[in-house]
Design an enzyme around this catalytic site. Structure first.
Site, short mmCIF file in Angstrom:
data_model
loop_
_atom_site.label_atom_id
_atom_site.label_comp_id
_atom_site.label_asym_id
_atom_site.label_seq_id
_atom_site.Cartn_x
_atom_site.Cartn_y
_atom_site.Cartn_z
N LEU A 1 0.84 -1.19 0.00
CA LEU A 1 0.00 0.00 0.00
C LEU A 1 0.88 1.25 0.00
CD1 LEU A 1 -2.77 -1.07 2.55
CD2 LEU A 1 -2.64 -1.51 0.09
N GLY B 1 2.81 -5.80 8.16
CA GLY B 1 2.64 -4.38 7.88
C GLY B 1 1.55 -4.17 6.85
N ASP B 2 1.86 -3.44 5.80
CA ASP B 2 0.88 -3.15 4.75
C ASP B 2 1.21 -3.89 3.46
OD1 ASP B 2 3.16 -1.72 4.21
OD2 ASP B 2 2.12 0.03 3.42
N GLU B 3 1.88 -5.02 3.59
CA GLU B 3 2.27 -5.80 2.40
C GLU B 3 1.48 -7.09 2.31
OE1 GLU B 3 6.50 -5.90 0.75
OE2 GLU B 3 6.30 -7.90 1.63
#
Length: 198
Positions: A67, A108-110
């Site tokens: 993201l 995280g955002d992965e």
């Protein structure tokens, strides 16, 4: 009569212990394989799925999705909003894939996606376009309308890699290239990226 009753109580206690043991095993299995926030596969489960696919050997494509600017969202709107966004992105991505694919939150955002049935470059880039378009749809989180974009790197086996770590690493290099190109971009791995990285 008393003996039977005592025996029955012991038997019920034994069954209860077995049931609790089974629940505990299932919980440990979930923790070992699933991401607690989204319910998707976790990093370890994803790597096992890639290894199994490459060993088989089945042709496959790995997508690594990150993201854009997610840290800013967490910093300004808080982790509760950030967590809800991650759950919603997980749901949206899940709606795009079939039963043979493995979708994971890597941390995280992965996110990462393994698609054994998508190997043609045109097919793969079309799916990358669909992924980024789906993520870019407005999000309504706790009454706030938010827009978020993502970047995506993809690599295919056996064309670009024959080992799990290499395949995921290639998709990561492609993601890095996509991020350098700006927000909301995807990039398909090419061999010169590895030479650049070295």
């Amino acid at each position: 009569f008393c003996w039977k009753q005592a025996g029955q109580i012991k038997f019920e206690a034994f069954l209860k212990d077995l049931t609790e043991d089974q629940r505990e095993k299932e919980l440990l299995q979930q923790q070992a394989n699933l991401d607690a926030l989204t319910g998707l596969a976790n990093r370890a489960r994803f790597y096992r799925a890639v290894e199994d696919t490459v060993i088989t050997p089945l042709p496959a494509t790995v997508f690594i999705i990150d993201l854009d600017g997610f840290k800013d969202i967490n910093d300004t709107l808080g982790h509760r909003v950030g967590d809800e966004i991650l759950r919603e992105i997980g749901r949206r991505l899940n709606a795009l894939i079939d039963a043979q694919s493995t979708l994971a939150r890597m941390g995280g955002d992965e996110f990462a996606l393994l698609t054994p049935n998508v190997t043609d470059p045109q097919q793969a880039t079309q799916l990358a376009t669909d992924i980024l378009r789906q993520i870019a749809q407005p999000l309504n989180v706790h009454g706030q309308l938010l827009r978020i974009t993502a970047s995506c790197g993809l690599a295919s086996a056996p064309a670009q890699a024959q080992e799990a770590m290499e395949l995921v690493g290639d998709a990561d290099l492609a993601l890095f290239k996509a991020k350098r190109a700006g927000r909301g971009q995807y990039f398909l791995f090419t061999a010169d990226l590895r030479a650049e990285a070295v």
